[in-house]
Design an enzyme around this catalytic site. Structure first.
Site, PDB file in Angstrom:
ATOM      1  CD  GLN A  11      -2.785  -1.057   2.526  1.00  0.00           C
ATOM      2  OE1 GLN A  11      -3.967  -0.856   2.370  1.00  0.00           O
ATOM      3  NE2 GLN A  11      -2.249  -1.202   3.726  1.00  0.00           N
ATOM      4  CG  LEU A  12       4.662   3.512   2.332  1.00  0.00           C
ATOM      5  CD1 LEU A  12       3.950   4.851   2.442  1.00  0.00           C
ATOM      6  CD2 LEU A  12       5.535   3.270   3.566  1.00  0.00           C
ATOM      7  CE1 TYR A  61       4.436 -12.326   9.102  1.00  0.00           C
ATOM      8  CE2 TYR A  61       5.774 -13.339   7.398  1.00  0.00           C
ATOM      9  CZ  TYR A  61       4.782 -13.426   8.352  1.00  0.00           C
ATOM     10  OH  TYR A  61       4.124 -14.612   8.562  1.00  0.00           O
ATOM     11  CB  THR A 101       4.076  -1.055  13.629  1.00  0.00           C
ATOM     12  OG1 THR A 101       2.772  -1.383  14.108  1.00  0.00           O
ATOM     13  CG2 THR A 101       5.065  -1.947  14.362  1.00  0.00           C
ATOM     14  CE1 TYR A 125       4.260  -6.011  11.571  1.00  0.00           C
ATOM     15  CE2 TYR A 125       2.921  -5.100  13.342  1.00  0.00           C
ATOM     16  CZ  TYR A 125       3.541  -4.953  12.123  1.00  0.00           C
ATOM     17  OH  TYR A 125       3.462  -3.758  11.457  1.00  0.00           O
TER      18      TYR A 125
END
Length: 289
Positions: A11-12, A61, A101, A125
């Protein structure tokens, strides 16, 4: 400026490519088939000939639940690859923009997370992204920009907005979690900030999301309301709030992960954040078109 974008299918990267079309920079895009960022030899072989001034790492990921079992692959992309890119940039005098994130935080704070708040990831993650941050800041603190973001969506690829639209068209009713709070972020705005960081070589750790706060339930209601308004949906269905305890997942999610953007507003003054609902409206207009 010679720029490499790592991760051309996400998306980015999609939004970065659209932003960069209107500039005169020399841009090279690398997907998984073009480079193995988990291999120092591949990074060196593919990037060295380009005389790069900036690398933007838009690869990650992001299968949060799958990461709980697939930790090796997750760590390779989110930690080892960042280490490799940072080492390359240091050796070749290039600037690195890297995206992280909200999952590096534990989600218990209850007020917006500052950039220097202690990190305490709750799952595989988040731990992998935290390791990537650590590698970047150890190897390349003077020539990198680390941007943490959250709840990213776009008209391209798979994301919460498109999943909700599909389910709302197919199901008689939906249940959505209402006790996880954060901020939806249109990848377009995030791409603008990444480019601003790249062009100005803005050093430091920053937080960037759209403006405002929402639960996943609030977000879903807005998607339905605007989806009906724009005729992307032809009916309204009941959307019911549920606690996380009623929807167990392999990975633990932060209950509260709003990110404080004060330093980013100053550093990226040309990219002031827009409220998430207005951004959602714009993205759905694009989807309709």
């Amino acid at each position: 400026m010679n720029i490499a974008i790592i991760g051309k299918s996400g998306q980015l990267a999609f939004e970065l490519s659209r932003e960069l079309k209107t500039t005169k920079h020399n841009v090279t895009y690398f997907g998984r088939e073009d480079i193995d960022i988990t291999s120092t030899a591949s990074v060196e072989e593919k990037l060295s000939p380009l005389s790069l001034e900036v690398v933007i790492n838009a690869s990650a990921y992001t299968a949060v639940d799958k990461a709980e079992e697939d930790t090796e692959a997750c760590n390779a992309v989110n930690a080892l690859a960042v280490k490799n890119l940072a080492a390359f940039c240091k050796a070749n005098g290039a600037f690195l923009v890297h995206v992280s994130t909200d999952y590096v935080f534990n989600g218990h704070k209850g007020s917006p997370y500052l950039t220097d708040d202690p990190i305490e990831p709750q799952g595989a993650y988040g731990r992998s992204k935290a390791e990537g941050e650590k590698a970047l800041l150890e190897i390349l603190p003077e020539a990198s920009c680390l941007i943490r973001t959250a709840w990213v969506y776009s008209s391209h690829g798979n994301n919460f907005v498109k999943t909700m639209l599909r389910l709302m068209a197919d199901k008689p009713q939906l249940t959505v979690i209402d006790d996880q709070v954060g901020t939806p972020t249109w990848a377009k705005g995030l791409a603008e900030v990444c480019l601003c960081a790249a062009v100005n070589k803005t050093v430091g750790v920053y937080h960037w999301t759209d403006e405002g706060v929402a639960s996943w339930y609030d977000f879903a209601l807005a998607i339905q309301e605007l989806g009906v308004e724009k005729e992307l949906l032809d009916k309204v269905i009941p959307v019911l709030p549920i606690p996380s305890s009623q929807y167990p997942t392999p990975a633990k999610r932060p209950h509260y992960s709003v990110l404080d953007k004060q330093t980013a507003r100053k550093a990226f003054a040309s990219c002031q954040p827009t409220h998430w609902r207005k951004q959602l409206d714009s993205m759905l207009e694009e989807l309709k078109a």
